[in-house]
Design a protein around this motif. Structure first.
Motif, short mmCIF file in Angstrom:
data_model
loop_
_atom_site.label_atom_id
_atom_site.label_comp_id
_atom_site.label_asym_id
_atom_site.label_seq_id
_atom_site.Cartn_x
_atom_site.Cartn_y
_atom_site.Cartn_z
N UNK A 103 -62.62 4.22 45.54
CA UNK A 103 -61.16 4.28 45.56
C UNK A 103 -60.57 3.18 46.43
N UNK A 104 -59.50 2.57 45.93
CA UNK A 104 -58.81 1.51 46.68
C UNK A 104 -57.31 1.75 46.58
N UNK A 105 -56.62 1.61 47.72
CA UNK A 105 -55.18 1.80 47.76
C UNK A 105 -54.54 0.60 48.47
N UNK A 106 -53.55 0.02 47.84
CA UNK A 106 -52.74 -1.01 48.48
C UNK A 106 -51.43 -0.36 48.94
N UNK A 107 -50.96 -0.74 50.12
CA UNK A 107 -49.76 -0.10 50.65
C UNK A 107 -49.01 -1.06 51.57
N UNK A 108 -47.73 -0.71 51.84
CA UNK A 108 -46.90 -1.43 52.81
C UNK A 108 -46.26 -0.40 53.74
N UNK A 109 -46.12 -0.77 55.01
CA UNK A 109 -45.51 0.13 56.00
C UNK A 109 -44.39 -0.59 56.74
N UNK A 110 -43.31 0.16 57.05
CA UNK A 110 -42.18 -0.45 57.77
C UNK A 110 -42.39 -0.33 59.28
N UNK A 111 -43.44 -0.94 59.75
CA UNK A 111 -43.79 -0.91 61.16
C UNK A 111 -44.55 -2.19 61.50
N UNK A 112 -44.51 -2.61 62.76
CA UNK A 112 -45.28 -3.76 63.20
C UNK A 112 -46.49 -3.29 64.00
N UNK A 113 -47.46 -4.17 64.13
CA UNK A 113 -48.65 -3.82 64.90
C UNK A 113 -48.28 -3.59 66.37
N UNK A 114 -47.32 -4.33 66.87
CA UNK A 114 -46.91 -4.20 68.27
C UNK A 114 -46.36 -2.81 68.57
N UNK A 115 -45.76 -2.17 67.57
CA UNK A 115 -45.19 -0.84 67.79
C UNK A 115 -46.26 0.23 68.04
N UNK A 116 -47.50 -0.06 67.67
CA UNK A 116 -48.58 0.88 67.94
C UNK A 116 -48.97 0.89 69.41
N UNK A 117 -48.47 -0.07 70.17
CA UNK A 117 -48.78 -0.13 71.59
C UNK A 117 -49.71 -1.28 71.91
N UNK A 118 -49.78 -1.63 73.18
CA UNK A 118 -50.63 -2.75 73.60
C UNK A 118 -52.09 -2.36 73.64
N UNK A 119 -52.38 -1.11 73.97
CA UNK A 119 -53.76 -0.62 74.01
C UNK A 119 -53.99 0.25 72.78
N UNK A 120 -54.74 -0.27 71.82
CA UNK A 120 -54.93 0.42 70.54
C UNK A 120 -56.15 1.34 70.61
N UNK A 121 -55.94 2.61 70.32
CA UNK A 121 -57.03 3.58 70.31
C UNK A 121 -56.54 4.85 69.63
N UNK A 122 -57.47 5.69 69.15
CA UNK A 122 -57.05 6.98 68.58
C UNK A 122 -56.41 7.85 69.65
N UNK A 123 -55.55 8.81 69.28
CA UNK A 123 -55.13 9.10 67.91
C UNK A 123 -54.07 8.12 67.42
N UNK A 124 -54.14 7.73 66.14
CA UNK A 124 -53.18 6.81 65.57
C UNK A 124 -52.08 7.58 64.86
N UNK A 125 -50.84 7.18 65.08
CA UNK A 125 -49.74 7.90 64.41
C UNK A 125 -49.79 7.73 62.90
N UNK A 126 -49.38 8.76 62.20
CA UNK A 126 -49.29 8.73 60.73
C UNK A 126 -50.61 8.32 60.07
N UNK A 127 -51.72 8.72 60.66
CA UNK A 127 -53.02 8.34 60.09
C UNK A 127 -53.16 8.82 58.65
N UNK A 128 -52.61 9.99 58.36
CA UNK A 128 -52.72 10.53 57.01
C UNK A 128 -51.98 9.66 55.99
N UNK A 129 -51.05 8.79 56.46
CA UNK A 129 -50.37 7.85 55.57
C UNK A 129 -51.13 6.53 55.47
N UNK A 130 -51.81 6.16 56.55
CA UNK A 130 -52.61 4.93 56.55
C UNK A 130 -53.94 5.11 55.83
N UNK A 131 -54.39 6.36 55.72
CA UNK A 131 -55.62 6.69 54.99
C UNK A 131 -55.31 7.92 54.16
N UNK A 132 -54.75 7.67 53.00
CA UNK A 132 -54.26 8.75 52.15
C UNK A 132 -55.43 9.49 51.50
#
Length: 470
Positions: A103-132
């Motif tokens: 399975x392959x899904x192409x998607x677009x999100x109205x968010x920037x990488x910077x909005x995830x924070x400077x230190x990237x780690x789980x839990x990630x917001x809206x993960x169920x949307x990023x991995x449907x």
């Protein structure tokens, strides 16, 4: 040290999910899994996530297009992933290499990488949307064995989220597959490491013979009291940087100075988690952790083998001993459990699976942690350079709440390497755990704190010494 979750929300627009088949025709055959692959505890999905910044040299190239094409090419070499699992006699799993695709899904999100924070780690917001979770795709039998979603961000960066069937491979095997995917995305025609199936190498002996006691599959001798309830659970993420690691290492006696960072953190958490839960003193507490067995074989497994190749090491102690003996007691138990893993230990475990019909791991009074710090996902490049974050997408396994968690490496906002360990405990126990752990990490090794936590021990701490000290 504990940290709360982010409140970031955003909208993801997904294209219609599609099946990506191998770029050319591949063999139609049945390929049995090994007796490690099809253990009952392997029959679940594992998720990972890679986050990439915009690279000006890539211009307006769509990463989803590049990765979709690369996926079709890499599946020519890893064609079992394009098949579907079937069950044979005695529920033995095998891959029907149908070439149906992943399975392959192409998607677009109205968010920037910077909005995830400077230190990237789980839990990630809206993960169920990023991995449907495509309806009907998350089963083990007759379901796609791999799902990949590529989500483009407003900033020009993108996120690759993936989910694979654990029976097909372990973390090392998936690293090999994902590395090849990156190579194909950059124009290579064949992967640098050629994949090998050969799952018969890790099948039971004839006749099977169990030569070790595998405590992880046995019922504990004493299970007094209910150690962990799911009521009023609290989850916090704990961070171990150079300061925290230095504080813990100050409690490690000279003869254990070669202990790994994983063993040191794991033993410390196991001990203080037990203290916080306050189980019956005679309860048998167990700490289980996976050990990569690839280096244990003679001759070695062939390069390119991407099936599951790990076993669970198991450290055991009564709650009383774990709580009241010095910290080096727990450290030594974890180190000895790991050292016990040999080729014969692995063969014995495989034979146990065959003789007892794939028993599940016994989780009574158990705690499990999986370390992913040695993986080389950092080096995977799809043309946009190294990922800002790569690794586990979730803090633990959904079906083992409070029992299992990951040991997750990441970079903090200063670019420094740290380890994150998410812990779930009943609220009352979490309060005790946080207080005790912070106490030792902030102690500067003063004698008052060392004595309070039974950390002040003579150099050369050993099991024999520990017994004599009580």
């Amino acid at each position: 040290m504990p940290q709360s979750e982010t409140s970031l929300t955003f909208v993801v627009r997904r294209h219609v999910p599609e099946l990506i088949a191998p770029a050319v025709s591949t063999p139609r055959e049945l390929k049995p899994l090994s007796d490690i692959d099809d253990k009952e505890g392997m029959r679940h999905q594992v998720s990972s996530i890679h986050m990439y910044e915009r690279d000006p040299k890539m211009g307006h190239i769509n990463p989803a297009t590049i990765i979709r094409d690369a996926l079709a090419k890499v599946l020519v070499f890893y064609y079992p992933f394009a098949g579907r699992l079937k069950e044979g006699p005695t529920r033995k799993l095998m891959v029907d290499c149908t070439g149906e695709g992943v399975l392959f899904i192409e998607a677009e999100a109205d968010v920037t990488l910077k909005q995830f924070g400077e230190a990237l780690h789980p839990p990630f917001p809206c993960l169920e949307e990023l991995l449907y979770d495509v309806p009907g795709s998350s089963g083990i039998i007759d379901s796609p064995l791999l799902l990949i979603q590529v989500t483009r961000l407003l900033c020009g960066g993108f996120i690759i989220a993936s989910r694979f069937n654990h029976t097909m491979c372990d973390g090392e095997g998936f690293l090999q597959f994902f590395t090849a995917l990156g190579e194909m995305a950059q124009g290579e025609f064949i992967p640098s490491t050629f994949p090998l199936w050969q799952r018969e190498l890790l099948s039971a002996r004839n006749p099977p013979r169990v030569t070790f006691t595998h405590h992880e599959y046995e019922k504990p001798k004493n299970t007094k009291g209910n150690v962990l309830t799911m009521h009023d659970m609290d989850t916090k993420s704990f961070f171990f940087g150079s300061t925290e690691l230095s504080a813990i290492r100050g409690f490690v006696p000279e003869n254990l100075k070669n202990i790994s960072t994983f063993e040191m953190i794991a033993a410390t958490i196991w001990r203080y988690r037990t203290i916080a839960l306050q189980p019956d003193p005679e309860a048998e507490m167990r700490f289980m952790f996976p050990v990569n067995a690839r280096t244990k074989f003679n001759p070695a497994l062939p390069v390119g083998y991407y099936g599951n190749c790990f076993v669970l090491a198991c450290a055991i102690s009564t709650a009383k001993d774990l709580s009241h003996k010095p910290l080096c007691y727990a450290l030594e138990l974890v180190m000895k459990a790991k050292a016990l893993v040999s080729e014969e230990y692995v063969r014995s475990m495989i034979d146990l699976m065959d003789l007892r019909g794939r028993p599940m791991v016994n989780l009574d009074h158990a705690y499990m942690m999986s370390g992913v710090s040695k993986s080389k996902f950092d080096d995977i490049d799809f043309g946009w350079g190294k990922a800002s974050y790569r690794g586990i997408a979730k803090e633990g396994l959904d079906f083992l709440p409070g029992v299992f968690n990951y040991y997750i490496p990441f970079k903090n906002n200063k670019g420094e390497s740290e380890i994150m360990v998410p812990i779930s405990l009943p609220s009352a126990a979490m309060d005790i755990f946080v207080k005790d752990l912070n106490d030792i990490l902030m102690s500067n090794n003063d004698k008052k704190t060392l004595k309070k936590h039974k950390l002040l021990v003579p150099a050369g701490c050993s099991s024999k010494l520990l017994t004599s000290m009580l």
